[in-house]
Design a protein around this motif. Structure first.
Motif, short mmCIF file in Angstrom:
data_model
loop_
_atom_site.label_atom_id
_atom_site.label_comp_id
_atom_site.label_asym_id
_atom_site.label_seq_id
_atom_site.Cartn_x
_atom_site.Cartn_y
_atom_site.Cartn_z
N ARG A 183 -9.27 8.05 -3.99
CA ARG A 183 -10.20 8.21 -5.11
C ARG A 183 -9.91 7.24 -6.24
O ARG A 183 -10.59 7.25 -7.26
N ARG A 184 -8.89 6.45 -6.10
CA ARG A 184 -8.56 5.50 -7.16
C ARG A 184 -8.03 4.22 -6.51
O ARG A 184 -7.71 4.19 -5.33
N GLY A 185 -7.94 3.18 -7.30
CA GLY A 185 -7.38 1.95 -6.78
C GLY A 185 -5.91 2.13 -6.46
O GLY A 185 -5.19 2.86 -7.15
N ILE A 186 -5.45 1.46 -5.42
CA ILE A 186 -4.06 1.59 -4.98
C ILE A 186 -3.26 0.41 -5.52
O ILE A 186 -3.52 -0.75 -5.15
N SER A 187 -2.33 0.70 -6.37
CA SER A 187 -1.41 -0.34 -6.85
C SER A 187 -0.23 -0.42 -5.88
O SER A 187 -0.04 0.45 -5.03
N SER A 188 0.56 -1.47 -6.01
CA SER A 188 1.74 -1.60 -5.15
C SER A 188 2.71 -0.45 -5.41
O SER A 188 3.35 0.06 -4.48
N GLN A 189 2.81 0.00 -6.67
CA GLN A 189 3.67 1.13 -6.99
C GLN A 189 3.16 2.41 -6.31
O GLN A 189 3.92 3.15 -5.70
N ALA A 190 1.84 2.65 -6.42
CA ALA A 190 1.26 3.85 -5.79
C ALA A 190 1.40 3.78 -4.27
O ALA A 190 1.65 4.80 -3.61
N PHE A 191 1.25 2.58 -3.71
CA PHE A 191 1.41 2.39 -2.27
C PHE A 191 2.81 2.79 -1.83
O PHE A 191 3.00 3.47 -0.81
N SER A 192 3.82 2.38 -2.58
CA SER A 192 5.20 2.67 -2.21
C SER A 192 5.52 4.16 -2.34
O SER A 192 6.46 4.65 -1.70
N GLU A 193 4.74 4.88 -3.15
CA GLU A 193 5.00 6.31 -3.34
C GLU A 193 4.33 7.19 -2.29
O GLU A 193 4.59 8.40 -2.23
N LEU A 194 3.48 6.61 -1.46
CA LEU A 194 2.84 7.38 -0.38
C LEU A 194 3.84 7.62 0.75
O LEU A 194 4.79 6.85 0.93
#
Length: 308
Positions: A183-194
């Motif tokens: 539902r939101r843009g994926i940043s590299s930080q958010a990607f690493s937290e998945l």
């Protein structure tokens, strides 16, 4: 030796037995019953005046004479096949052909399935047998005729084999539809937290080239699950909050329940080459099949799963 009454199928049988060292597998390879192959073996023994094969712990052990025959027999049969193939053009609408292809589950699902279905219309007499690829044994399998065509990354192709670049693949990021990250843009930080699921072809691995990229960015992801098949990965993503990087071609007609996103990090892609042996290089039917496959891949360029 009087060859006027010789059944040359016997020599093809001997070739198969030398390659497989097993009566059941040789019969399977020749598409005949095991009793029929045993009958041919008895005739071969009478022809050469030698046992040729004796029982061993893991199948049949060739005698010294059989081993002496192996190389000249293979060369002679390859030459004979070349003469026959060159004598007439291949007619896909009429001719019959069995092709043994070794490929990863990715290539089987992303490229070969559609190709094989299309081929049924154009060449109904062509039968394709798929097997999982074993790079370490591929050269031997191709030399023996057990594999006609294979698909590998260029770095794994042996110098003794012929090859041609077939495709370049990129990765896409997939999560389930309704995933919070979708539902939101994926940043590299958010990607690493998945939480991630990855493919480890050799089994047991929990890192890929993407982890090297993250490390260079001082980031680290949690790989919660490792599998040997991309199809398993897609199903796992649909049924959980896991994320995965998968080859884009694999998503063609398989995006149900998934959201396809552009990876927020520069994930290295990979290339795939088509590989074959010298023995199949001039065979007109094999050449026709290789060209049809090249055309099929070229026609599908740009149709791989695109980010939503």
């Amino acid at each position: 030796m009087n060859t006027s009454r010789m059944d040359f199928n016997l020599l093809v049988t001997l070739e198969a037995l030398l390659a497989e060292r097993n009566v059941s597998r040789a019969a399977q390879r020749l598409h005949i019953s095991q009793p029929a192959l045993s009958s041919r073996l008895n005739r071969l023994r009478a022809l050469f005046g030698d046992e040729l094969f004796i029982p061993g712990h893991r199948g049949m052990m060739p005698t010294a004479m059989a081993l002496e025959l192996e190389e000249p027999l293979r060369a002679a049969l390859d030459q004979l096949r070349g003469v026959v193939a060159a004598a007439r053009a291949f007619d896909p609408s009429r001719d019959r052909l069995v092709v043994n292809i070794a490929a990863s589950d990715y290539m089987q699902a992303a490229v070969l399935l559609d190709f094989m279905l299309a081929l049924r219309q154009e060449a109904p007499g062509v039968r394709i047998a798929l097997r999982h690829i074993d790079p370490a044994r591929l050269g031997e399998q191709m030399e023996q005729g057990a594999v006609d065509l294979a698909f590998l990354t260029p770095d794994l192709v042996a110098e003794t084999l012929r090859f041609r670049p077939l495709l370049a693949e990129r990765y896409a990021l997939v999560v389930r539809k309704g995933h919070p990250a979708a539902r939101r843009g994926i940043s590299s930080q958010a990607f690493s937290e998945l939480d991630h699921v990855i493919v480890s072809p050799r089994g047991g691995g929990f890192s890929t080239a993407a982890d090297d990229v993250l490390e260079s960015m001082h980031l680290k992801r949690n790989v919660a699950m490792s599998a040997s098949s991309f199809l398993f990965v897609l199903d796992a993503v649909r049924r959980s909050d896991l994320a995965a990087l998968v080859p884009a071609r694999l998503l063609r007609n398989r995006t149900g329940g998934l959201r396809v996103l552009e990876p927020p990090i520069p994930v290295p892609g990979f290339a795939v080459s088509m590989v074959w042996h010298d023995r199949a290089h001039r065979d007109l039917a094999q050449r026709w099949l290789r060209q049809r496959l090249i055309d099929h891949v070229a026609a599908g360029e740009g149709q791989a799963g695109a980010p939503a």
